[in-house]
Design a protein around this motif. Structure first.
Motif, short mmCIF file in Angstrom:
data_model
loop_
_atom_site.label_atom_id
_atom_site.label_comp_id
_atom_site.label_asym_id
_atom_site.label_seq_id
_atom_site.Cartn_x
_atom_site.Cartn_y
_atom_site.Cartn_z
N ASP A 130 29.99 40.42 36.53
CA ASP A 130 29.00 39.34 36.39
C ASP A 130 29.51 38.19 35.53
O ASP A 130 29.27 37.02 35.83
N ALA A 131 30.20 38.53 34.45
CA ALA A 131 30.62 37.51 33.48
C ALA A 131 31.65 36.54 34.05
O ALA A 131 31.86 35.46 33.49
N SER A 132 32.32 36.91 35.15
CA SER A 132 33.37 36.07 35.72
C SER A 132 32.89 35.20 36.87
O SER A 132 33.62 34.30 37.31
N VAL A 133 31.70 35.45 37.37
CA VAL A 133 31.27 34.82 38.62
C VAL A 133 31.17 33.30 38.51
O VAL A 133 31.63 32.57 39.39
N GLU A 134 30.58 32.80 37.42
CA GLU A 134 30.42 31.35 37.30
C GLU A 134 31.77 30.64 37.30
O GLU A 134 31.95 29.63 38.02
N ASP A 135 32.72 31.14 36.54
CA ASP A 135 34.04 30.53 36.49
C ASP A 135 34.70 30.53 37.86
O ASP A 135 35.30 29.53 38.28
N LEU A 136 34.56 31.64 38.59
CA LEU A 136 35.22 31.73 39.90
C LEU A 136 34.52 30.87 40.94
O LEU A 136 35.17 30.33 41.84
N LEU A 137 33.21 30.72 40.84
CA LEU A 137 32.52 29.80 41.74
C LEU A 137 33.01 28.37 41.52
O LEU A 137 33.13 27.58 42.47
N LYS A 138 33.29 28.01 40.28
CA LYS A 138 33.81 26.67 39.98
C LYS A 138 35.23 26.48 40.48
O LYS A 138 35.60 25.40 40.95
N ARG A 139 36.04 27.54 40.38
CA ARG A 139 37.47 27.38 40.62
C ARG A 139 37.95 27.86 41.98
O ARG A 139 39.05 27.49 42.40
N LEU A 140 37.15 28.66 42.67
CA LEU A 140 37.58 29.16 43.97
C LEU A 140 36.72 28.65 45.12
O LEU A 140 36.90 29.07 46.27
N THR A 141 35.77 27.77 44.81
CA THR A 141 34.96 27.16 45.86
C THR A 141 34.83 25.66 45.57
O THR A 141 35.22 25.19 44.50
N PHE A 142 34.27 24.96 46.54
CA PHE A 142 34.02 23.52 46.38
C PHE A 142 32.54 23.24 46.19
O PHE A 142 32.10 22.09 46.32
N LEU A 143 31.76 24.25 45.89
CA LEU A 143 30.32 24.05 45.70
C LEU A 143 30.07 23.09 44.54
O LEU A 143 30.75 23.16 43.50
#
Length: 406
Positions: free
Chosen positions: A262-275
Motif C-alpha cells: 500500500d505504501a508504494s502505490v502513490e509513488d508508482l502511480l506517479k512514476r509508472l503511469t501518465f494519470l
C-alpha cells in the motif's frame, strides 16, 4: 510548464549536476538527451518502465532522444552495486540482446519515426574495435583515479577485500566515453538515468568538461522500489517481470503490480503511469482500488488495452475483490504433476508445515480450493485443475496462493 517541473512533481528527479542549469537548458528545445541501456538481457524489466516514461516526457516536450544500447560496455559489465565480478556474456549473446532491446524500444512509448524521432545507437560502434593507445591517451588520461576510488561500489569491494579487476575499475571511463562521443557527434548536453548510475554519469560530465571546457549535465531519478527500499521488478518467486510479452504475460504483470504494498502505490502511480496528479490523489483514497488501477494502467502501457482488460477480468474471476495472492507457484517447481496429491502440494509449498496441521485445518474448515472448502487431503491435483490454468488455495482469511499448472 517546463518539463523539468513536470518531472520534479512526479518524483523523477533525485540528483542533478546543476538544477538551475538543467531547468534553463530544457526551456529551449530541442536539447539532445541520452540514456544508456545495458544489453544483459533480451528485455527491459518492469522497474525500467519509468526510464522509458521519462524519455517520453522529454521527447513530447520537443527534445531529441538518443536510446543508447551498451553493446560495447556490455562486453565489460557494469560493476555498480555488485559485490563480485559479473559473468561476462559472449559477443553473440550481447548482439542478440542489443537487437532485442532495439525492437522493444520501438514498440514501447518512444517515437522513432515521424515528428522529432528518437534515434537508437549502439556504443559497440566506437568501443568494440577501439584503438587501445587512443583510448588510454584520450580518455583515461582525463579521468581521475582518485575520483574513481571514492565511488561507493569500489570502496565496498576494497574494504571487504573482495576482488576488483582493473577491467571493472575502468568501466566508468567507457561510459564516460559514450558521453564524450555523443557530445562531439550529436551535441548531446544531458545524460539521464537511475540513481545507481550517478557516479558513471558524473564521470562522463567531468570528461566532457575536461576535454572541451564546456558544461554538460547529469540528471538521475530514484530507482523504482517498494516502501522497504527493495528494487521492484521481481515476483515473490524471484522471477523478473519483463516488458517483453513473450517473457512475462499480461496476467503476470497485472498480478505483480496488484500485490505492491500500500505504501508504494502513490509513488508508482506517479512514476509508472501518465494519470494526472489530481486523479491520483483521488484514487489513493481507496488503497485496494488504487492497487488495481496501478496494475491495469501499467499493464495497458506494456501489453495494450485488450490484454490489460483480459488480465483484470481473469484476476477478478480468480480472486474477486480480495486482490492478488501472497505467492504464485508452478507445480513443476515442487516436483509435482497433476497426478500428485493435494496433501503433498500443501506441505511442499509450505502452505502447511505438517500433516497434523493440515488435518487440523481441514477439521476447522480452514482451507479452501477455488472457493470450495477442502474436506479430504488425499485428492489428486487433477481434480482441482479440471482444465483450468491455475487454482487458488486459501488458508484462513489472509494467506492466498495461486498454483499454476504451466
Amino acid at each position: 510548464m517546463n518539463v523539468y517541473d513536470t518531472l520534479k512533481e512526479r518524483g523523477y528527479i533525485q540528483k542533478t549536476s546543476n538544477d538551475d542549469g538543467i531547468k534553463k537548458l530544457l526551456e529551449n528545445p530541442p536539447v539532445t538527451i541520452y540514456e544508456g541501456f545495458d544489453p544483459t538481457a533480451k528485455s527491459l524489466h518492469i522497474g525500467q518502465l519509468s526510464n522509458i516514461i521519462v524519455l517520453k516526457y522529454l521527447q513530447d516536450a520537443g527534445h531529441k532522444i538518443i536510446f543508447l544500447v551498451g553493446g560495447g560496455t556490455g562486453l565489460i559489465g557494469d560493476p555498480t552495486d555488485k559485490a563480485q565480478t559479473r559473468p561476462m556474456l559472449s559477443l553473440d549473446e550481447l548482439n542478440t540482446n542489443a537487437e532485442a532491446l532495439k525492437k522493444q524500444a520501438e514498440k514501447l512509448l518512444l517515437r522513432f519515426d515521424g515528428e522529432n524521432p528518437a534515434i537508437i545507437l549502439n556504443n559497440a560502434d566506437w568501443i568494440a574495435n577501439a584503438n587501445v593507445k587512443d583510448y588510454l591517451r584520450n580518455i583515461t588520461s582525463k579521468i581521475s583515479a582518485n575520483f574513481l576510488l571514492t565511488l561507493e561500489t569500489f570502496k565496498k569491494r576494497l574494504v571487504a577485500n573482495q576482488h576488483l579487476s582493473l577491467m571493472e575499475f575502468l568501466y566508468p571511463s567507457l561510459q564516460a566515453w559514450d558521453y564524450l562521443h555523443l557530445f562531439e557527434k550529436y551535441n548531446c548536453k544531458l545524460q539521464v538515468g537511475g540513481s545507481d548510475q550517478w557516479a558513471n554519469i558524473l564521470t562522463g560530465v567531468n570528461l566532457v568538461q575536461s576535454v572541451h571546457q564546456e558544461e554538460v549535465f547529469a540528471l538521475t531519478w530514484p530507482l523504482v522500489t517498494d516502501s522497504a527500499g527493495v528494487k521492484i521488478g521481481k515476483t515473490s518467486e524471484g522471477e523478473k517481470v519483463w516488458l517483453d510479452p513473450e517473457m512475462s504475460s499480461a496476467f503476470d504483470c497485472y498480478q505483480f503490480l496488484q500485490s505492491i504494498d500500500d505504501a508504494s502505490v502513490e509513488d508508482l502511480l506517479k512514476r509508472l503511469t501518465f494519470l494526472p496528479l489530481t486523479e491520483i490523489a483521488e484514487i489513493i483514497k481507496d488503497k485496494r482500488k488504487a492497487q488495481r488501477r496501478l496494475a491495469y494502467e501499467v499493464t495497458k502501457l506494456v501489453h495494450g488495452e485488450e490484454k490489460a482488460k483480459g488480465a483484470e477480468n481473469k484476476s477478478e474471476s480468480v480472486f474477486g475483490n480480495e486482490g492478488s495472492p501472497d505467492v504464485s507457484i508452478h507445480i513443476k517447481d515442487l516436483g509435482l504433476s497433476e497426478d500428485g496429491l493435494i496433501e503433498d502440494l500443501l506441505i511442499k509449498s509450505q502452505i502447511v508445515t505438517s500433516k497434523s496441521e493440515l488435518k487440523r485445518l481441514i477439521d476447522q474448515k480452514g482451507i479452501s480450493i477455488n472457493g470450495i472448502t477442502l474436506t479430504n487431503q488425499d485428492k489428486k491435483l487433477a481434480e482441482f485443475f479440471d482444465g483450468k490454468e491455475f487454482i487458488k488455495i486459501q488458508k484462513g482469511k489472509r494467506k492466498a496462493v495461486l498454483l499454476k499448472k504451466e
